[in-house]
Scaffold this motif. Structure first.
Motif, PDB file in Angstrom:
ATOM      1  N   ALA A 134       0.820  -1.215   0.000  1.00 42.76           N
ATOM      2  CA  ALA A 134       0.000   0.000   0.000  1.00 42.76           C
ATOM      3  C   ALA A 134       0.854   1.265   0.000  1.00 42.76           C
ATOM      4  O   ALA A 134       0.491   2.275  -0.606  1.00 42.76           O
ATOM      5  N   ASN A 135       1.960   1.202   0.732  1.00 43.72           N
ATOM      6  CA  ASN A 135       2.872   2.353   0.781  1.00 43.72           C
ATOM      7  C   ASN A 135       4.233   1.819   1.214  1.00 43.72           C
ATOM      8  O   ASN A 135       4.445   1.551   2.393  1.00 43.72           O
ATOM      9  N   PHE A 136       5.124   1.653   0.238  1.00 46.41           N
ATOM     10  CA  PHE A 136       6.355   0.921   0.557  1.00 46.41           C
ATOM     11  C   PHE A 136       7.537   1.821   0.850  1.00 46.41           C
ATOM     12  O   PHE A 136       8.675   1.369   0.876  1.00 46.41           O
ATOM     13  N   ASN A 137       7.283   3.088   1.097  1.00 44.29           N
ATOM     14  CA  ASN A 137       8.407   3.968   1.460  1.00 44.29           C
ATOM     15  C   ASN A 137       9.097   3.430   2.717  1.00 44.29           C
ATOM     16  O   ASN A 137       8.445   3.034   3.682  1.00 44.29           O
ATOM     17  N   LEU A 138      10.426   3.446   2.701  1.00 46.05           N
ATOM     18  CA  LEU A 138      11.190   2.861   3.813  1.00 46.05           C
ATOM     19  C   LEU A 138      10.819   3.492   5.151  1.00 46.05           C
ATOM     20  O   LEU A 138      10.715   2.806   6.170  1.00 46.05           O
ATOM     21  N   SER A 139      10.616   4.803   5.159  1.00 41.07           N
ATOM     22  CA  SER A 139      10.295   5.485   6.422  1.00 41.07           C
ATOM     23  C   SER A 139       8.904   5.103   6.923  1.00 41.07           C
ATOM     24  O   SER A 139       8.668   5.052   8.127  1.00 41.07           O
ATOM     25  N   VAL A 140       8.005   4.856   5.995  1.00 38.35           N
ATOM     26  CA  VAL A 140       6.650   4.443   6.394  1.00 38.35           C
ATOM     27  C   VAL A 140       6.716   3.037   6.994  1.00 38.35           C
ATOM     28  O   VAL A 140       6.157   2.767   8.059  1.00 38.35           O
ATOM     29  N   ILE A 141       7.424   2.136   6.322  1.00 38.60           N
ATOM     30  CA  ILE A 141       7.574   0.768   6.843  1.00 38.60           C
ATOM     31  C   ILE A 141       8.224   0.825   8.224  1.00 38.60           C
ATOM     32  O   ILE A 141       7.766   0.176   9.173  1.00 38.60           O
ATOM     33  N   LYS A 142       9.268   1.648   8.345  1.00 40.57           N
ATOM     34  CA  LYS A 142       9.998   1.729   9.606  1.00 40.57           C
ATOM     35  C   LYS A 142       9.121   2.297  10.727  1.00 40.57           C
ATOM     36  O   LYS A 142       9.191   1.843  11.873  1.00 40.57           O
ATOM     37  N   THR A 143       8.280   3.249  10.383  1.00 36.26           N
ATOM     38  CA  THR A 143       7.373   3.831  11.382  1.00 36.26           C
ATOM     39  C   THR A 143       6.509   2.732  12.012  1.00 36.26           C
ATOM     40  O   THR A 143       6.366   2.654  13.236  1.00 36.26           O
ATOM     41  N   PHE A 144       5.950   1.881  11.166  1.00 41.72           N
ATOM     42  CA  PHE A 144       5.101   0.806  11.704  1.00 41.72           C
ATOM     43  C   PHE A 144       5.937  -0.240  12.450  1.00 41.72           C
ATOM     44  O   PHE A 144       5.529  -0.736  13.499  1.00 41.72           O
ATOM     45  N   TYR A 145       7.097  -0.539  11.889  1.00 41.28           N
ATOM     46  CA  TYR A 145       7.942  -1.566  12.518  1.00 41.28           C
ATOM     47  C   TYR A 145       8.334  -1.153  13.930  1.00 41.28           C
ATOM     48  O   TYR A 145       8.326  -1.968  14.855  1.00 41.28           O
ATOM     49  N   GLU A 146       8.617   0.117  14.091  1.00 44.12           N
ATOM     50  CA  GLU A 146       8.997   0.615  15.426  1.00 44.12           C
ATOM     51  C   GLU A 146       7.839   0.546  16.416  1.00 44.12           C
ATOM     52  O   GLU A 146       8.050   0.527  17.623  1.00 44.12           O
ATOM     53  N   LEU A 147       6.617   0.501  15.893  1.00 46.63           N
ATOM     54  CA  LEU A 147       5.451   0.382  16.775  1.00 46.63           C
ATOM     55  C   LEU A 147       5.170  -1.071  17.149  1.00 46.63           C
ATOM     56  O   LEU A 147       4.259  -1.355  17.918  1.00 46.63           O
ATOM     57  N   GLY A 148       5.922  -1.989  16.536  1.00 47.02           N
ATOM     58  CA  GLY A 148       5.717  -3.402  16.852  1.00 47.02           C
ATOM     59  C   GLY A 148       5.057  -4.190  15.746  1.00 47.02           C
ATOM     60  O   GLY A 148       4.740  -5.373  15.906  1.00 47.02           O
ATOM     61  N   SER A 149       4.828  -3.547  14.618  1.00 43.10           N
ATOM     62  CA  SER A 149       4.190  -4.221  13.489  1.00 43.10           C
ATOM     63  C   SER A 149       5.156  -5.183  12.805  1.00 43.10           C
ATOM     64  O   SER A 149       6.372  -4.966  12.818  1.00 43.10           O
ATOM     65  N   GLY A 150       4.620  -6.225  12.188  1.00 42.44           N
ATOM     66  CA  GLY A 150       5.361  -7.001  11.214  1.00 42.44           C
ATOM     67  C   GLY A 150       5.077  -6.412   9.837  1.00 42.44           C
ATOM     68  O   GLY A 150       4.369  -5.405   9.724  1.00 42.44           O
ATOM     69  N   VAL A 151       5.618  -7.040   8.798  1.00 40.59           N
ATOM     70  CA  VAL A 151       5.419  -6.519   7.449  1.00 40.59           C
ATOM     71  C   VAL A 151       5.032  -7.657   6.505  1.00 40.59           C
ATOM     72  O   VAL A 151       5.653  -8.720   6.505  1.00 40.59           O
TER      73      VAL A 151
END
Ligand SMILES: *Cc1c(COP(=O)(O)O)cnc(C)c1O
Length: 421
Positions: free
Chosen positions: A66-83
């Motif tokens: 949906a939105n593969f920008n590295l910073s967007v992925i990292k934002t969710f990952y830091e919240l505890g999300s998987g990908v």
């Protein structure tokens, strides 16, 4: 003129802001087309979904397509999300964002051998298979590598998600997953394979689903299957309900995560399973806008008005592909009468448009517009058609912002080409 309602994109002194950052200023400083995302939106949506299901064992895997920008992925990952990654390319992006393969799901109706090998070698959490043939291939590759593959099978529950036919995926006629009628036998068959450990059931019934009913129907069906498979002695651990949570684009009334949880938690409570989610759109769509400049206006002999802007199907494909609605509004509120116009891009296709027959404040050359709800399937679906360079992306955080991708240069357009004739 109808303005989009958002807590993250608001008018302050008649100027549209993302959080506390003035979008006129960003458009002037960085040029348009320009994607701008609100970090607070991303964080709030993740937490809203996570908290709605906090009473049960669950994990969210952000669907990075949906939105593969590295910073967007990292934002969710830091919240505890998987990908959730859908290809070797998305896997590469997730790795570059700092994601551990153990926190990734490998999805896709047509994974190549290379992609399966990559997933197995790097140790993604689960590979989700979509056909029996694919499970055999995964088994063969796992055997070669001398490892056990953790596999979930995507079952097509045959429910009508009541969404656009192009984004409906859970009907028997769709290409995705395996038919629920065959699912039980297939699990038994695959459980005999030497290098496969079946760990879960997966479903994904479509996208932009705005009522809970299709989810409830599908989860009830899949929960029965899950229990039946466990009863047969296959110790499944995960129940993955996919993505698809709908959002507000125009006048929909999407359900909230809380409403979804109220309906689904009682069913999940009966399962011995970790519940997994793969939202993409819900976490990002209304966290982004696409800023654009009006180039020209004109009226044809039938009295039809056109507003030609410098964004096109190359930046936002959704209107052309799905006839999707996106609010379009001036970045600076102008005191002017409304008129009806087609808002179109510069690309040489009749199908290239942003909005059709839209009531909008009368705008002219040099005015700046915001195309709303562009945070999902915007940049991710962009292209270089017509020799267009992809726009920059900016992530706003309070009063601060960062350019998280710079505008493409002419060099990008030809970087892997040469003239050999
Ligand atoms: C596209 C997709 C998603 C994300 O869908 P959204 O509608 O953006 O939430 C999740 N899982 C799978 C398998 C998908 O194909």
């Amino acid at each position: 003129m109808n303005y989009f309602k958002s807590d993250y994109f608001t008018y302050i002194n008649n100027q549209l802001h993302c959080e506390n950052v003035n979008l006129t200023k960003l458009a002037e400083d960085f040029g348009t087309p320009l994607f701008v995302y609100s970090k607070k939106f991303l964080v709030d949506r993740y937490k809203e979904l996570d908290e709605a299901f906090s009473s049960i064992n669950h994990k969210i895997y952000f669907a990075s397509k949906a939105n593969f920008n590295l910073s967007v992925i990292k934002t969710f990952y830091e919240l505890g999300s998987g990908v959730d990654v859908n290809s070797a390319g998305e896997f590469y992006r997730a790795i570059k964002a700092g994601v551990n393969p153990k926190d990734m799901l490998l999805t896709g109706v047509g994974k190549t051998d290379e992609e399966i090998r990559l997933g197995l070698e790097k140790g993604v959490f689960v590979i989700k298979a979509e056909s029996i043939e694919e499970v055999y291939v995964i088994n063969d590759i796992a055997q070669e590598l001398n490892i056990t593959a953790h596999v979930a099978i995507r079952v097509n529950p045959d429910v009508d998600a009541k969404t656009h036919p192009y984004v409906s995926t859970g009907l028997a006629e769709n290409k995705f997953g395996i038919d629920s009628i065959y699912a039980y036998d297939m699990f038994l068959e695959c459980s005999k394979l030497s290098n496969i450990e079946l760990v879960g059931i997966d479903m994904h019934i479509g996208s932009q689903i705005t009522t809970v009913q299709p989810f409830v129907e599908a989860v009830i069906k899949m929960a029965e299957l899950y229990k039946k498979i466990q009863y047969a002695g296959i110790p499944l651990k995960h129940f993955d309900i996919g993505g698809g949570i709908g959002v507000l684009y125009n006048d929909e009334t999407p359900f909230t995560p809380k409403e979804l949880a109220d309906k689904l938690i009682p069913i999940f409570m009966q399962l011995d399973a970790e519940i997994m989610f793969e939202p993409g759109r819900f976490l990002t769509a209304n966290g982004g806008v696409l800023l654009t400049d009006v180039l020209y206006t004109k009226t044809n002999s039938l009295g039809k008005n056109f507003v030609v802007v410098n964004s096109a199907m190359t930046e936002l494909l959704r209107p052309s592909l799905y006839q999707s609605y996106h609010h379009v509004q001036p970045i600076e509120k102008i005191d002017n009468i409304d008129f009806q116009a087609d808002i179109v891009g510069p690309v040489c296709e009749t199908g290239d448009y942003i909005a059709k027959e839209r009531e909008i404040t009368m705008v002219g050359r040099g005015d700046k517009l915001a195309i709303m709800s562009a945070g999902a399937y915007g940049m991710a679906m962009s292209s270089n058609y017509n020799g267009r360079r992809r726009p920059a992306e900016i992530l706003v955080d309070g009063s601060e912002f960062k350019v998280i991708r710079s505008r493409e240069t002419f060099g990008h357009l030809i970087f892997d080409e040469d003239t050999h004739i």
